[in-house]
Scaffold this motif. Structure first.
Motif, mmCIF file in Angstrom:
data_model
loop_
_atom_site.group_PDB
_atom_site.id
_atom_site.type_symbol
_atom_site.label_atom_id
_atom_site.label_comp_id
_atom_site.label_asym_id
_atom_site.label_seq_id
_atom_site.Cartn_x
_atom_site.Cartn_y
_atom_site.Cartn_z
ATOM 1 N N THR A 102 16.213 -55.740 19.109
ATOM 2 C CA THR A 102 14.783 -55.541 19.346
ATOM 3 C C THR A 102 14.629 -55.094 20.794
ATOM 4 N N VAL A 103 13.913 -53.994 20.966
ATOM 5 C CA VAL A 103 13.679 -53.478 22.320
ATOM 6 C C VAL A 103 12.209 -53.748 22.629
ATOM 7 N N THR A 104 11.979 -54.699 23.526
ATOM 8 C CA THR A 104 10.597 -55.125 23.751
ATOM 9 C C THR A 104 10.139 -54.696 25.145
ATOM 10 N N PHE A 105 8.871 -54.347 25.262
ATOM 11 C CA PHE A 105 8.382 -53.686 26.478
ATOM 12 C C PHE A 105 7.459 -54.582 27.306
ATOM 13 N N GLY A 106 7.613 -54.482 28.613
ATOM 14 C CA GLY A 106 6.669 -55.137 29.525
ATOM 15 C C GLY A 106 7.046 -56.564 29.825
ATOM 16 N N GLY A 107 7.469 -57.310 28.825
ATOM 17 C CA GLY A 107 7.846 -58.711 28.996
ATOM 18 C C GLY A 107 8.271 -59.260 27.652
ATOM 19 N N LEU A 108 9.024 -60.350 27.699
ATOM 20 C CA LEU A 108 9.480 -60.973 26.454
ATOM 21 C C LEU A 108 8.278 -61.616 25.775
ATOM 22 N N LYS A 109 8.065 -61.307 24.494
ATOM 23 C CA LYS A 109 6.936 -61.913 23.791
ATOM 24 C C LYS A 109 7.333 -63.300 23.272
ATOM 25 N N ALA A 110 6.396 -64.239 23.367
ATOM 26 C CA ALA A 110 6.704 -65.637 23.025
ATOM 27 C C ALA A 110 7.270 -65.765 21.609
ATOM 28 N N GLU A 111 6.741 -64.966 20.675
ATOM 29 C CA GLU A 111 7.198 -65.152 19.287
ATOM 30 C C GLU A 111 8.657 -64.755 19.088
ATOM 31 N N LEU A 112 9.209 -64.018 20.060
ATOM 32 C CA LEU A 112 10.604 -63.581 19.911
ATOM 33 C C LEU A 112 11.608 -64.659 20.311
ATOM 34 N N VAL A 113 11.170 -65.708 20.996
ATOM 35 C CA VAL A 113 12.138 -66.692 21.495
ATOM 36 C C VAL A 113 12.310 -67.882 20.557
ATOM 37 N N ASP A 114 11.551 -67.923 19.490
ATOM 38 C CA ASP A 114 11.714 -69.003 18.523
ATOM 39 C C ASP A 114 13.092 -68.854 17.864
ATOM 40 N N PRO A 115 13.963 -69.900 17.958
ATOM 41 C CA PRO A 115 15.304 -69.754 17.380
ATOM 42 C C PRO A 115 15.288 -69.335 15.906
ATOM 43 N N ARG A 116 14.192 -69.633 15.196
ATOM 44 C CA ARG A 116 14.166 -69.312 13.763
ATOM 45 C C ARG A 116 14.006 -67.822 13.487
ATOM 46 N N VAL A 117 13.607 -67.044 14.482
ATOM 47 C CA VAL A 117 13.407 -65.607 14.201
ATOM 48 C C VAL A 117 14.617 -64.766 14.628
ATOM 49 N N HIS A 118 15.680 -65.416 15.108
ATOM 50 C CA HIS A 118 16.834 -64.631 15.574
ATOM 51 C C HIS A 118 17.382 -63.718 14.494
ATOM 52 N N GLU A 119 17.334 -64.175 13.243
ATOM 53 C CA GLU A 119 17.894 -63.334 12.172
ATOM 54 C C GLU A 119 17.056 -62.056 11.968
ATOM 55 N N PHE A 120 15.806 -62.068 12.427
ATOM 56 C CA PHE A 120 14.966 -60.870 12.271
ATOM 57 C C PHE A 120 14.982 -59.985 13.517
ATOM 58 N N THR A 121 15.238 -60.585 14.671
ATOM 59 C CA THR A 121 15.166 -59.794 15.911
ATOM 60 C C THR A 121 16.511 -59.179 16.301
ATOM 61 N N GLY A 122 17.625 -59.812 15.928
ATOM 62 C CA GLY A 122 18.912 -59.425 16.504
ATOM 63 C C GLY A 122 18.880 -59.685 18.004
ATOM 64 N N SER A 123 19.710 -58.962 18.751
ATOM 65 C CA SER A 123 19.701 -59.151 20.202
ATOM 66 C C SER A 123 18.418 -58.546 20.784
ATOM 67 N N ILE A 124 18.020 -59.031 21.931
ATOM 68 C CA ILE A 124 16.727 -58.586 22.488
ATOM 69 C C ILE A 124 16.934 -57.956 23.856
ATOM 70 N N ASP A 125 16.402 -56.732 24.033
ATOM 71 C CA ASP A 125 16.386 -56.091 25.352
ATOM 72 C C ASP A 125 14.954 -56.124 25.849
ATOM 73 N N VAL A 126 14.783 -56.598 27.066
ATOM 74 C CA VAL A 126 13.435 -56.600 27.649
ATOM 75 C C VAL A 126 13.368 -55.429 28.634
ATOM 76 N N ILE A 127 12.420 -54.538 28.411
ATOM 77 C CA ILE A 127 12.291 -53.344 29.255
ATOM 78 C C ILE A 127 11.114 -53.518 30.207
ATOM 79 N N ASP A 128 11.415 -53.410 31.473
ATOM 80 C CA ASP A 128 10.363 -53.521 32.482
ATOM 81 C C ASP A 128 9.603 -52.197 32.536
ATOM 82 N N ILE A 129 8.324 -52.222 32.179
ATOM 83 C CA ILE A 129 7.542 -50.989 32.299
ATOM 84 C C ILE A 129 6.511 -51.121 33.428
#
Ligand SMILES: NC(=O)C1=CN([C@@H]2O[C@H](COP(=O)(O)OP(=O)(O)OC[C@H]3O[C@@H](n4cnc5c(N)ncnc54)[C@H](OP(=O)(O)O)[C@@H]3O)[C@@H](O)[C@H]2O)[C@@H](O)CC1
Ligand SMILES: Nc1ncnc2c1ncn2[C@@H]1O[C@H](COP(=O)(O)OP(=O)(O)O)[C@@H](O)[C@H]1O
Length: 539
Positions: free
Chosen positions: A210-237
């Protein structure tokens, strides 16, 4: 290094003034996404030219990010197919994708739900973003074929403006594609229809990244969603988010290396911190030894053993530096190995005049009540760090909330339950497990990276309690010697507990038994304190 997570609304609000000022946020996001797409294709296939890229395009700006990135990939020689899943999409993004040679399949009609063989296609000669129904074959079949043979798929269906539940024709397309998927799937900003619920998981996208922009979104850090997000890149915009608005902080080994508290050159044993250990009993003397060993090896200025003389003999036998006489302490650890009530009473009475932090583990957890019930007791007006595993938290919350809460329920939503426990008790909750979750009463969550599964062995929690108590004593003494009487904020204690969990993880990587972890702390903490100095040769 530490990454903060923010509610999506905070990130969306931070975008507004920048967009009004004409800052090209989407261009920044799309450029970073395209670069990650290029890296992914190059890593998989050694090239971009001739690869197949598919965009699942929704109706909003999330599709814009994906379409602009796909346009870049198209210009680099990838064959791009856009599957437009709504009757509208991001105008400029679609135009850019088309100009780079993308073909567009329109699979938007709700009738497609009722008739999976219904046929629609965009007019490829048109620059219009409206999709045009056509009768030239099964678009659904074509969409499935393109998805199945794609080397890379970008999920640009919904982003932060998305609501739960995809329209039926999209959910059914995803379910049909899943068994045939061969390429990489990158979720743009957030996976569309992200949910921690495992029901209906087959109709949701499981991203590799998951390539997420601006900042890490809270819903992405829930351990239960790891199977849907895969690894996460946070892009500083360039949103310049205020970390005070973060709801979670992720910690890793770099944070530990940077922030582990080192002794001051001009300090002494009292300024380093004295930790009192009330652990172990005639039934469980080993817990006293493990917790004390851990406190000694985490580098306390002094360790006072506060339990029974019976256990003290074992403890002092292995650690002659431990003191059993009463005296000043900067933090106390209660509970491992169920110490006898008379020693608990003695220690709590001695605490009544102070505001020092207390770490409560194992048997001590039965003392923890609702925050309002602790007013006026020795537990009030001090930082309290409690360290339950899921079973202990379930028991504690069942008692405090008056309903049956099982360890299984805790496991289904560890972040939610840890938050609730912190709010109800007013304590810092360290909910132990593979993904240990730390929650503060104000809702802040600290998530240290997970440790090795070898930590799951009897006595391991006693070692963690010793580490946490010692770090609390060090922080409390440092604060006091700085001449600061104001209480440290909850966030600082939660972060400190996170560092403690990382120390425990590091010890877990060097041994396989609890006494092995406690001994390995000498090496771990020695490296944290002396490592860089030994290498640089400074004193
Ligand atoms: N702001 C910026 O400049 C930047 C933004 N960026 C990007 O923008 C993304 C946010 O874009 P966005 O606000 O357009 O929201 P997005 O999720 O694309 O679509 C919303 C649309 O979908 C619809 N809809 C929602 N749920 C639905 C459902 N279940 N089923 C069906 N329809 C549903 C919803 O309908 P409505 O709620 O209006 O009825 C609305 O029409 C963000 O995640 C990031 O990728 C970056 O480029 C950085 C710069
Ligand atoms: N699968 C796992 N992966 C990593 N760490 C784990 C795992 N299971 C348990 N742990 C850690 O091991 C420790 C076990 O503590 P606890 O259950 O209190 O054991 P005990 O009561 O025997 O001392 C905790 O720090 C927990 O986070």
């Amino acid at each position: 290094m530490s990454v903060f997570a923010y509610p999506s609304e905070v990130i969306r609000e931070a975008e507004v003034p920048l967009l009004e000022a004409g800052v090209p946020l989407m261009a920044r996001a799309a450029r970073a996404l395209a670069n990650i797409g290029i890296d992914t294709l190059t890593a998989d296939l050694g090239r971009v030219t001739g690869t197949r890229v598919c965009v699942l395009a929704g109706p909003g700006n999330n599709a814009g990010d994906a379409l602009f990135a796909a346009a870049t990939l198209g210009r680099r020689g990838a064959a791009v197919t856009v599957i437009a899943l709504f009757d509208r999409t991001h105008d400029e993004g679609l135009t850019a994708a088309r100009r780079s040679g993308a073909q567009v399949l329109a699979f938007a009609s709700t009738e497609a739900d009722d008739d999976p063989t219904s046929t629609e296609a965009a007019d490829p000669s048109s620059d219009s973003t409206r999709t045009v129904p056509a009768r030239n074959g099964s678009t659904r079949a074509e969409a499935l074929r393109e998805l199945s043979r794609a080397d890379l798929v970008l999920d640009g269906i919904l982003g932060t403006g998305g609501r739960r539940g995809l329209p039926g024709h999209i959910a059914s397309l995803i379910a049909a594609w899943a068994p045939h998927r061969t390429g990489n799937l990158i979720a743009v900003d957030v996976p569309s229809d992200l949910s921690p619920d495992s029901d209906g998981a087959e109709t949701r996208l499981h991203a590799d990244r998951t390539v997420t922009f601006g900042g890490l979104k809270a819903e992405l850090v829930d351990p239960r969603v790891h199977e849907f997000t895969g690894s996460i890149d946070v892009i500083d915009i360039g949103l310049g988010l205020d970390t005070g608005l973060a709801v979670a902080e992720l910690l890793d080994a770099d944070d530990l290396a940077a922030d582990f508290p080192r002794p001051e050159a001009s300090g002494h044993k009292y300024s380093r911190g004295v930790v009192g250990v009330l652990a172990g009993s005639e039934d469980y003397p080993g817990a006293g030894v493990l917790t004390t060993t851990s406190a000694v090896n985490t580098g306390a200025g002094m360790v006072r053993y506060l339990g029974s003389p019976f256990v003290a003999e074992f403890v002092i036998g292995v650690h002659p530096e431990v003191v059993s006489a009463s005296g000043r302490v900067n933090a106390v650890i209660f509970g491992p190995g169920d110490p006898e009530p008379e020693f608990v009473q003695g220690a709590t009475e001695a605490l009544s005049d102070s505001h020092i932090p207390v770490v409560i583990d194992a048997g001590g957890l039965d003392m923890v009540g609702r925050a309002e019930a602790m007013i006026g007791t020795w537990m009030a007006e001090r930082p309290i760090i409690i360290t339950p595993h899921a079973g202990e938290l379930a028991r504690m919350l069942s008692r405090l909330l008056g309903e049956i809460i099982t360890a299984g329920r805790i496991g289904q939503d560890p972040v939610g339950w840890a938050r609730q426990a912190a709010e109800v008790t007013g304590t810092i909750v360290v909910l132990k497990g593979h993904h240990t979750v730390i929650a503060a009463p104000d809702g802040l969550v600290v998530l240290p990276e997970p440790g090795p599964a070898s930590l799951a062995t009897a006595g391991s929690g006693d070692v963690l309690a010793g580490i946490l108590g010692t770090l609390a004593a060090i922080a409390s003494a440092e604060h006091r010697y700085d001449g600061d009487d104001s209480p440290l904020p909850h966030a600082d204690w939660a972060r400190l507990a996170g560092l403690g969990v990382l120390v425990h993880n590091a010890a877990g990587q060097r041994a396989v038994s609890a006494s092995g972890f406690a001994d390995a702390l000498t090496e771990v903490v020695g490296e944290l304190i002396h490592g860089a100095e030994l290498i640089s040769g400074t004193d």
